[in-house]
Design an enzyme around this catalytic site. Structure first.
Site, mmCIF file in Angstrom:
data_model
loop_
_atom_site.group_PDB
_atom_site.id
_atom_site.type_symbol
_atom_site.label_atom_id
_atom_site.label_comp_id
_atom_site.label_asym_id
_atom_site.label_seq_id
_atom_site.Cartn_x
_atom_site.Cartn_y
_atom_site.Cartn_z
ATOM 1 N N ARG A 31 47.033 80.024 -3.075
ATOM 2 C CA ARG A 31 45.647 80.304 -2.722
ATOM 3 C C ARG A 31 44.896 79.047 -2.319
ATOM 4 N NH1 ARG A 31 43.403 82.866 0.309
ATOM 5 N NH2 ARG A 31 44.808 84.521 -0.412
ATOM 6 N N LYS B 84 25.808 69.081 8.017
ATOM 7 C CA LYS B 84 25.702 70.376 7.333
ATOM 8 C C LYS B 84 27.106 70.883 6.998
ATOM 9 C CE LYS B 84 21.345 71.426 9.648
ATOM 10 N NZ LYS B 84 20.640 72.275 10.629
ATOM 11 N N LYS C 170 14.279 61.074 11.263
ATOM 12 C CA LYS C 170 13.867 62.470 11.411
ATOM 13 C C LYS C 170 12.340 62.571 11.303
ATOM 14 C CE LYS C 170 16.748 65.512 10.965
ATOM 15 N NZ LYS C 170 17.426 66.380 11.955
ATOM 16 N N GLU D 136 14.647 61.389 16.205
ATOM 17 C CA GLU D 136 14.349 62.776 16.570
ATOM 18 C C GLU D 136 12.921 62.868 17.078
ATOM 19 O OE1 GLU D 136 15.254 66.283 13.802
ATOM 20 O OE2 GLU D 136 13.079 66.054 13.612
ATOM 21 N N ASP E 181 14.581 67.847 19.618
ATOM 22 C CA ASP E 181 14.670 68.901 18.615
ATOM 23 C C ASP E 181 13.922 70.154 19.040
ATOM 24 O OD1 ASP E 181 15.404 69.945 16.010
ATOM 25 O OD2 ASP E 181 13.317 69.656 15.430
#
Length: 285
Positions: free
Chosen positions: A101, A136, A168, A198, A224
């Site tokens: 598994r 992410k 950011k 960004e 963005d």
């Protein structure tokens, strides 16, 4: 296809095995399978896709049976069709069934990332845009998932917070403006470290472009959630002087149009946070 060093994969495999074996080991295998029984089985794809994670299969089997014999038939980055045999393994039956598994979880997950990445790469074929991943990723699996993106033909964005500067919107808010944030980053960055910022509108892009004359412009600008019209305007204003990355609102229905605006890179969080697992099974022979 380049391979990840075993030293990066093995801790992930061993942690996953330990999670599955728990405090007492595989009680089903111990109850049903004679200690010295052996078995042969093949890892095979149930669907079409792109293979990634074959080394995780190998390391999971060898962790529980170091004497196992593994006949690897395919490599990471290879195309998979239904029924394609990835590897044939002959091993102690208890050990093999205990590792099954974990091996399937990892190869299925990583092959799913590679397969989805290939779909995005094919969707922008013929344009200048390249498909990139993001941070992410599944905690603990970043190196493996980013390797899977490469297997699918994508390219890797930064691996962590330490290998590139990415300013950011919240960094900009604290600094008091996009230009000031970029100036500070440029003053801080060593000569081998890239700086990306960004921006969320053409006004911020113009503030960044004004830094070119100061010699303080970033290496990359992330556009963005720009509309297609604004992406085209941004490409025209930048005129190749800075790498442009489009981000936000990207899926397989929109990525082609985004690429056709002329941006250099399209970053897609879905490559790692939303890839379906590719169905790979283990068939006893």
């Amino acid at each position: 296809m380049r391979r990840l060093p075993d030293i990066l994969i093995e801790p992930v495999v061993r942690l996953a095995l330990a999670e599955d074996l728990g405090r007492a080991g595989d009680v089903t295998a111990m109850a049903c399978i004679p200690e010295d029984a052996r078995m042969t089985a093949a890892f095979a794809s149930r669907k079409s896709g792109v293979l990634a994670g074959v080394d995780a299969v190998r390391l999971a089997v060898l962790a529980l049976d170091p004497q196992a014999r593994i006949d690897q038939r395919l490599n990471d980055g290879d195309a998979l069709s239904p029924g394609a045999v990835i590897a044939v393994v002959e091993a102690n039956a208890r050990a093999f069934l205990s590792a099954e598994r974990t091996a399937l979880n990892l190869v299925g997950r990583l092959s799913g990332v590679a397969t989805l990445t290939q779909a995005y790469v094919q969707a922008v074929a013929g344009t200048a845009a390249r498909i990139a991943d993001t941070r992410k990723t599944t905690p603990g699996l970043r190196a493996l998932e980013k390797h899977a993106v490469a297997c699918g033909g994508g390219m890797n964005h930064r691996f962590g917070l330490d290998d590139a500067i990415l300013i950011k919107d919240n960094h900009v808010a604290v600094c008091g403006g996009v230009a000031e944030a970029v100036r500070r980053a440029r003053a801080f960055a060593p000569h081998l470290m890239k700086v990306e910022v960004e921006v969320d509108g053409l006004d911020q892009l113009d503030a960044v472009l004004a830094l070119i004359d100061e010699g303080a412009a970033p290496d990359v600008v992330m556009l963005d959630n720009f509309s297609l019209a604004d992406l085209r305007t941004a490409v025209g204003r930048v005129a190749g002087r800075i790498v442009l990355e489009a981000s936000g609102g990207v899926d397989l229905t929109t990525v082609r149009a985004i690429a056709e605006t002329g941006v250099d890179v399209i970053s897609v969080g879905a490559l790692t946070h939303s890839a379906p697992v590719l169905d790979i099974g283990l068939d006893a022979l």
